[in-house]
Design a protein around this motif. Structure first.
Motif, PDB file in Angstrom:
ATOM      1  N   ASN A  27       0.824  -1.203   0.000  1.00 60.53           N
ATOM      2  CA  ASN A  27       0.000   0.000   0.000  1.00 60.53           C
ATOM      3  C   ASN A  27       0.864   1.261   0.000  1.00 60.53           C
ATOM      4  O   ASN A  27       1.550   1.551   0.983  1.00 60.53           O
ATOM      5  CB  ASN A  27      -0.909  -0.023   1.238  1.00 60.53           C
ATOM      6  CG  ASN A  27      -1.967   1.056   1.212  1.00 60.53           C
ATOM      7  OD1 ASN A  27      -1.829   2.060   0.526  1.00 60.53           O
ATOM      8  ND2 ASN A  27      -3.033   0.843   1.965  1.00 60.53           N
ATOM      9  N   SER A  28       0.818   2.018  -1.067  1.00 61.66           N
ATOM     10  CA  SER A  28       1.645   3.224  -1.178  1.00 61.66           C
ATOM     11  C   SER A  28       1.164   4.341  -0.243  1.00 61.66           C
ATOM     12  O   SER A  28       1.833   5.369  -0.115  1.00 61.66           O
ATOM     13  CB  SER A  28       1.649   3.722  -2.618  1.00 61.66           C
ATOM     14  OG  SER A  28       0.327   3.992  -3.044  1.00 61.66           O
ATOM     15  N   MET A  29       0.025   4.157   0.397  1.00 64.08           N
ATOM     16  CA  MET A  29      -0.486   5.186   1.308  1.00 64.08           C
ATOM     17  C   MET A  29       0.105   5.063   2.709  1.00 64.08           C
ATOM     18  O   MET A  29      -0.112   5.936   3.553  1.00 64.08           O
ATOM     19  CB  MET A  29      -2.012   5.092   1.390  1.00 64.08           C
ATOM     20  CG  MET A  29      -2.710   5.378   0.074  1.00 64.08           C
ATOM     21  SD  MET A  29      -2.315   7.010  -0.569  1.00 64.08           S
ATOM     22  CE  MET A  29      -3.177   8.037   0.616  1.00 64.08           C
ATOM     23  N   PHE A  30       0.821   3.988   3.001  1.00 62.78           N
ATOM     24  CA  PHE A  30       1.457   3.871   4.308  1.00 62.78           C
ATOM     25  C   PHE A  30       2.426   5.038   4.492  1.00 62.78           C
ATOM     26  O   PHE A  30       3.198   5.358   3.591  1.00 62.78           O
ATOM     27  CB  PHE A  30       2.217   2.555   4.438  1.00 62.78           C
ATOM     28  CG  PHE A  30       1.349   1.340   4.534  1.00 62.78           C
ATOM     29  CD1 PHE A  30       1.741   0.142   3.966  1.00 62.78           C
ATOM     30  CD2 PHE A  30       0.151   1.378   5.237  1.00 62.78           C
ATOM     31  CE1 PHE A  30       0.945  -0.996   4.065  1.00 62.78           C
ATOM     32  CE2 PHE A  30      -0.654   0.248   5.334  1.00 62.78           C
ATOM     33  CZ  PHE A  30      -0.254  -0.931   4.749  1.00 62.78           C
ATOM     34  N   SER A  93       2.207   1.736   8.912  1.00 60.68           N
ATOM     35  CA  SER A  93       1.105   2.475   9.533  1.00 60.68           C
ATOM     36  C   SER A  93       0.294   3.232   8.500  1.00 60.68           C
ATOM     37  O   SER A  93       0.830   3.978   7.687  1.00 60.68           O
ATOM     38  CB  SER A  93       1.663   3.463  10.557  1.00 60.68           C
ATOM     39  OG  SER A  93       0.646   4.302  11.046  1.00 60.68           O
ATOM     40  N   GLY A  94      -0.991   2.991   8.555  1.00 65.23           N
ATOM     41  CA  GLY A  94      -1.937   3.765   7.765  1.00 65.23           C
ATOM     42  C   GLY A  94      -3.051   4.143   8.713  1.00 65.23           C
ATOM     43  O   GLY A  94      -2.844   4.830   9.702  1.00 65.23           O
ATOM     44  N   ASN A  95      -4.235   3.616   8.479  1.00 71.92           N
ATOM     45  CA  ASN A  95      -5.314   3.813   9.448  1.00 71.92           C
ATOM     46  C   ASN A  95      -5.125   2.921  10.660  1.00 71.92           C
ATOM     47  O   ASN A  95      -5.793   3.090  11.675  1.00 71.92           O
ATOM     48  CB  ASN A  95      -6.670   3.549   8.784  1.00 71.92           C
ATOM     49  CG  ASN A  95      -6.768   2.143   8.240  1.00 71.92           C
ATOM     50  OD1 ASN A  95      -5.762   1.553   7.851  1.00 71.92           O
ATOM     51  ND2 ASN A  95      -7.962   1.597   8.233  1.00 71.92           N
ATOM     52  N   GLN A  96      -4.241   1.959  10.548  1.00 73.63           N
ATOM     53  CA  GLN A  96      -3.872   1.077  11.656  1.00 73.63           C
ATOM     54  C   GLN A  96      -2.472   0.537  11.365  1.00 73.63           C
ATOM     55  O   GLN A  96      -1.903   0.808  10.307  1.00 73.63           O
ATOM     56  CB  GLN A  96      -4.865  -0.085  11.791  1.00 73.63           C
ATOM     57  CG  GLN A  96      -4.938  -0.967  10.560  1.00 73.63           C
ATOM     58  CD  GLN A  96      -5.746  -2.231  10.802  1.00 73.63           C
ATOM     59  OE1 GLN A  96      -5.201  -3.197  11.330  1.00 73.63           O
ATOM     60  NE2 GLN A  96      -7.010  -2.225  10.436  1.00 73.63           N
ATOM     61  N   PHE A  97      -1.937  -0.218  12.318  1.00 74.42           N
ATOM     62  CA  PHE A  97      -0.657  -0.887  12.069  1.00 74.42           C
ATOM     63  C   PHE A  97      -0.912  -2.210  11.354  1.00 74.42           C
ATOM     64  O   PHE A  97      -1.802  -2.971  11.739  1.00 74.42           O
ATOM     65  CB  PHE A  97       0.054  -1.183  13.387  1.00 74.42           C
ATOM     66  CG  PHE A  97       0.587   0.036  14.096  1.00 74.42           C
ATOM     67  CD1 PHE A  97       0.024   0.444  15.286  1.00 74.42           C
ATOM     68  CD2 PHE A  97       1.654   0.755  13.584  1.00 74.42           C
ATOM     69  CE1 PHE A  97       0.510   1.562  15.956  1.00 74.42           C
ATOM     70  CE2 PHE A  97       2.147   1.866  14.244  1.00 74.42           C
ATOM     71  CZ  PHE A  97       1.567   2.275  15.437  1.00 74.42           C
TER      72      PHE A  97
END
Lengths: 109, 114
Positions: A27-30, A93-97
């Protein structure tokens, strides 16, 4: 769906040499990445982290490198010591680990 | 500074029984997490609290798992009824921030369902 992968379940290294533990993510959003160390029968212990705006973070013998284009991070331990023998988890980490499955490092005296 | 405290350390129960785990986070930490770690896997988030409110419980099997964090400090995680596949280590973690940039873990509770 495993968003964080550690493809090497185990690694053995001679004392004094470099240990390199690898981690890939999808996920590139991390935006933040962490490494944890875990001894048997204990909870994970925070080791080192890096923000996605950096490509390197160093703390003593531990250095984390981040390659965002390859979605890859690595942990370098130099020099490796027998006390470093443990399971190492990377986390993103994004919305969660999101945690990888861990790499068991054995440092041979 | 005291770390995250969890109890019990170990628990063995029969399937269909109920069990509860307790967690006391680091003082002042607003965010509390419960993770499930099955042997050979990485920790998987079950639920995240911000003070006493739930931030994320999307991976909590709500038909059998429940968690609460009264007064925004201690937390309990309950399983009722337990299944064999619930055998795992249940980890509690806390963080002083809400931004998921650091988390400090307790020693965990190893649950065996027989």
């Amino acid at each position: 769906d495993q968003q964080v992968k550690q493809n090497s379940p185990s690694l053995s290294v001679q004392e004094g040499r470099i240990s390199i533990l690898n981690c890939d993510y999808t996920n590139s959003m991390f935006d933040y990445f962490l490494w944890y160390k875990k001894y048997p029968a204990e909870g994970p212990t925070f080791l080192i982290s890096i923000s996605s705006i950096k490509d390197k973070n160093e703390d003593g013998r531990f250095t984390v490198f981040l390659n965002k284009s390859a979605k890859h991070l690595s942990l370098h331990i130099v020099p490796s010591q027998p006390g470093d023998s443990a399971v190492y988890f990377c986390a993103a980490s994004g919305n969660q680990f999101y945690f990888g499955t861990g790499t068991s490092l054995t440092v041979i005296p | 500074e005291a770390g995250v405290a969890q109890s019990p350390r170990y628990k063995i129960i029969e399937k269909r029984q109920s069990v509860a785990f307790w967690c006391n986070p680091i003082s002042g930490h607003a965010t509390l997490y419960w993770y499930q770690q099955i042997l050979g896997q990485g920790p998987k988030l079950l639920i995240q609290f911000q003070n006493n409110g739930v931030v994320d419980d999307s991976q909590l099997p709500k038909d059998r798992f429940s968690a609460e964090r009264l007064k925004g400090v201690d937390s309990t995680l309950k399983i009722q009824p337990a299944k064999l596949e619930d055998s795992a280590v249940y980890l509690c973690a806390s963080s002083p921030t809400h931004r998921n940039t650091e988390a400090f873990f307790g020693q965990g509770t190893r649950l065996t369902v027989v």
